[in-house]
Design an enzyme around this catalytic site. Structure first.
Site, short mmCIF file in Angstrom:
data_model
loop_
_atom_site.label_atom_id
_atom_site.label_comp_id
_atom_site.label_asym_id
_atom_site.label_seq_id
_atom_site.Cartn_x
_atom_site.Cartn_y
_atom_site.Cartn_z
CG ASP B 129 -2.10 0.91 1.06
OD1 ASP B 129 -2.37 1.33 -0.07
OD2 ASP B 129 -2.76 1.20 2.08
CG HIS B 136 -4.41 10.23 2.59
ND1 HIS B 136 -5.47 10.16 3.48
CD2 HIS B 136 -3.57 9.22 2.95
CE1 HIS B 136 -5.29 9.15 4.31
NE2 HIS B 136 -4.15 8.56 4.01
CD GLU B 204 -6.65 4.92 4.45
OE1 GLU B 204 -5.95 4.12 3.78
OE2 GLU B 204 -6.16 5.69 5.28
CD GLU B 206 -5.41 2.81 -0.27
OE1 GLU B 206 -4.61 2.17 -0.98
OE2 GLU B 206 -5.26 2.96 0.95
CG ASP B 239 -6.09 0.55 3.54
OD1 ASP B 239 -6.11 -0.51 4.18
OD2 ASP B 239 -5.24 1.44 3.72
NE ARG B 243 -8.25 6.31 9.48
CZ ARG B 243 -7.49 6.16 8.40
NH1 ARG B 243 -6.23 5.79 8.49
NH2 ARG B 243 -8.02 6.36 7.21
CD GLN B 246 -3.43 3.92 10.52
OE1 GLN B 246 -4.64 3.93 10.31
NE2 GLN B 246 -2.57 4.59 9.78
CE LYS B 259 -3.98 2.06 7.16
NZ LYS B 259 -4.79 2.91 6.26
CB THR B 263 -7.64 -4.91 1.87
OG1 THR B 263 -6.80 -4.64 3.00
CG2 THR B 263 -7.38 -3.88 0.79
CB THR B 365 -6.46 7.79 1.24
OG1 THR B 365 -6.36 6.72 2.16
CG2 THR B 365 -7.85 8.40 1.32
CD GLU B 379 -7.53 12.80 3.98
OE1 GLU B 379 -7.05 13.74 3.33
OE2 GLU B 379 -7.66 11.65 3.50
#
Lengths: 436, 436
Positions: B129, B136, B204, B206, B239, B243, B246, B259, B263, B365, B379
């Site tokens: 990734d 981002h 996220e 992606e 993804d 938070r 992480q 994470k 996915t 992202t 975000e």
């Protein structure tokens, strides 16, 4: 239980070991599953075809027809255990199942270890690298100038780790090309990073746990107590590292090109069953905060007393200069790790991340408390500032082209006066010059 | 080139798309390679058995007998390109190779898209990734309180990335279980971290590039110019991220359990050939330091203009409260990424790390400069401090159990007055409650 096969008194591969690997021969490039007893490599596919496993209840021996051990590793523990015990019986002097008089099958199924070529024992689906030594974590944090305290805030609470690259895992003996990448500018420099070969190539002495059994489904978890069922066995692992590339790239997403150019593993997977006589407790540590329940170890002795040694020899360059004796750079022990493989398994899956047979969990660099037990050049040379002296009297910091790194591991004992060693053989790799 | 198959004017799957995927049917659970035209899924295995590919020179169509697309992806670009063009011809009205009058083969080889079940298109060997959006990267650095400046020192010099977990990559539609893990203590708190389900579950948006061709051997490298040969195509990727887990774990080794619990990828791999009409330049950026030569883009238009949209709907919980309209939370574009997939490929392999067909490279992202183009809740809600309003008027920050996240992507145009869209379908996932 003496074997009818010859076994040197100090061989890693006593009849009490029975590790699993994959090999081919000069006559046939076909990869086959095998085991090793003394200096004899045994072709398990041939034994399977010779019906030697027919009496192992519930075992479909066609898993030994595969070119990797993934299907065997995925068997339930009780089957893997029964197969290993049966192999011991097949090679034990006077056992009722002994093959000692079955010359035809023995001729077909045994090779001198020097004659065979070893291959990766499993197809590694996913590879994860933990950082389970407190000594290494603190030393590396300080030397790599990671922001914050040397021991990261999370480390006392969980075994920190990162996902590694499976495609660059190679078998012992595979040359490693010095990687290229972006090297950070010198402190205070106004120029930017420069591109070129790493000038700080390092090794890391680790042990790898290979996942076995059925693992877990997405969204489910394993516990520390699942370690026997879900770890097939251990191998030695060299986590080659390019320190300045790693240092430049790793904040905030972790190591990448500084690590993904090669990871070497030793060829024989030593089962946890074989290591049971060497079980021991985790290190006593002070001022440790309470640990989350999912990381509690039900087993009072969840780790193993295994002696680890590492040498470096300049196979090409230094030999020409008259130096051909390996320099012994490390003597350490698996028991220095603060976290067990059961804890790594539980932590990795607590999020619901699936484990599959053949996945690989690296322990992190197995540095211990003594200077001699530091397990990478980053620590041994204080990031290149304190040279070590080779057996030929040279001062050295990082790995040079042509250097060969050899790692060995053995748990030693005698059983009834005979060799009872459970060892790993050697994990070896030579550094090749960078691409130009 | 109109098709004889019906294609809606706004379908993602015009005859100019021809993506590749893997499906099964109610009648047979066997996984088969397919393509999609309008709402018709075409069984490529059946076409292969019907000798429809016999005239494609040099193509061994038995790769379509596999249960994944890895073997097809590993074909050289010229073969993949010839096969795709041939499929277009097979379904074009009036083309000499057209199957329009071969009712028997069409009956055997075509399904309504609603009838089939889609599966992971490739067996992902390794998943990486990246973090290619400047917006981002800076936002996440600030909001995740990564030490140092919001944009990490290395980011302007190379596309930073980390190795992800391949075993938890799932196909669109697979439920994602809310992960458990260690949540950091509140700032100023004297208690330690607590164990439990994440309270800050995020998505996220992606794009994933799937590796094709022969890749590179250990110790060798690919260049940016190898992108057409060595990227098979793109898919949408979610993804999922926890938070606070992480944030607690990621220094210094990067994201791990925050994470690796899931996915999600969309089912159809859209080839770079199909995306050629939508090529565009990378964003103009100011005060960018010179880039290392291995990252230079020979192609002036190395990225693609693809419109990206994301919605969230409380499929279970909110529907019961009368809210069943998806909330549109993002409109972005692939062209906001600062690095191209060719640069990611070159960077990943510059160390000598091998790429293999089926490997997956996430873009990171895809946030853009506008508020509406922020592509994750971290975000959008400023790390949970600024709620967004759902279509039903609720204030929300993180994902709740039962929420469904849908991601779509399409590059739109008309060709000769007909639909020329190249779209990706939908990448969808529902959040399931955590294990107790």
């Amino acid at each position: 239980m003496p074997s009818f096969l010859p076994i040197d008194p100090d061989s890693d591969f006593s009849i009490h070991n029975i590790p699993f690997g994959v090999f081919s021969t000069a006559e046939s490039a076909e990869k086959r599953c095998g085991t090793r007893i003394g200096d004899t490599v045994v072709d398990l596919r041939e034994l399977c075809r010779g019906k030697a496993f027919d009496e192992v209840s519930g075992f479909n021996s066609s898993v030994f027809e595969q070119s990797t051990l993934n299907d065997f590793a995925a068997q339930p523990l009780e089957i893997r255990r029964a197969v290993r015990s049966h192999i011991q019986a097949l090679f034990t002097l006077g056992a009722s199942q002994s093959l000692e008089h079955n010359k035809e099958l023995l001729d077909k199924a045994t090779y001198d270890a020097d004659e065979v070529k070893m291959h990766l024992p499993v197809r590694v689906g996913d590879y994860t690298d933990f950082c389970a030594s407190e000594y290494h974590t603190a030393n590396a944090g300080r030397l790599m100038k990671v922001p914050g305290p040397p021991l990261p805030p999370a480390w006392n609470h969980l075994p920190i780790g990162y996902h590694g690259r499976a495609s660059s895992i190679v078998i012992s003996g595979t040359p490693i090309t010095r990687p290229r990448g972006l090297r950070p500018p010198a402190p205070g420099s106004t120029t930017g990073p420069t591109f070129g070969p790493t000038a700080s190539l390092d090794m890391e002495y680790e042990m790898a746990a290979i996942v076995g059994g059925q693992g877990n489904q997405l969204g489910e978890s394993l516990s520390t107590g699942d370690v026997m069922e879900n770890i097939f066995g251990l191998a030695i692992m060299n986590d080659w590292s390019a320190r300045e590339i790693q240092g430049f790239e790793m904040i905030p997403l972790g190591p990448f090109n500084g690590k993904n150019f090669g990871t070497t593993v030793s060829p024989w997977i030593v089962t946890l069953d074989a290591l049971q006589p060497f079980k021991t407790n985790l290190p006593q540590r002070e001022n440790v905060p309470p640990m989350a329940s999912y990381l509690h170890e039900a087993d009072a002795k969840p780790t193993f007393d295994i002696e680890l040694d590492m040498t470096v020899v300049g196979e090409f360059i230094l030999a020409a200069a008259g130096e051909d004796e390996p320099t012994h750079v490390m003597h350490s022990n698996l028991k220095h790790l603060a976290y067990s493989f059961g804890q790594m398994l539980a932590h990795h899956t607590v999020s619901g991340c699936p484990m599959q047979a053949g996945d690989m969990l690296g322990s992190g660099t197995i540095s211990g408390p003594e200077p001699k037990s530091l397990a990478c050049l980053l620590e041994i040379t204080e990031r290149g500032t304190k040279p070590f002296r080779t057996s030929g009297g040279q001062e050295r910091v990082w790995l040079q082209d042509g250097d060969r790194v050899d790692m060995t591991a053995v748990a030693k004992r005698t059983v009834g006066g005979e060799n009872g060693n459970v060892g790993f053989g050697v994990c070896s790799g030579v550094v090749k010059p960078a691409l130009v």
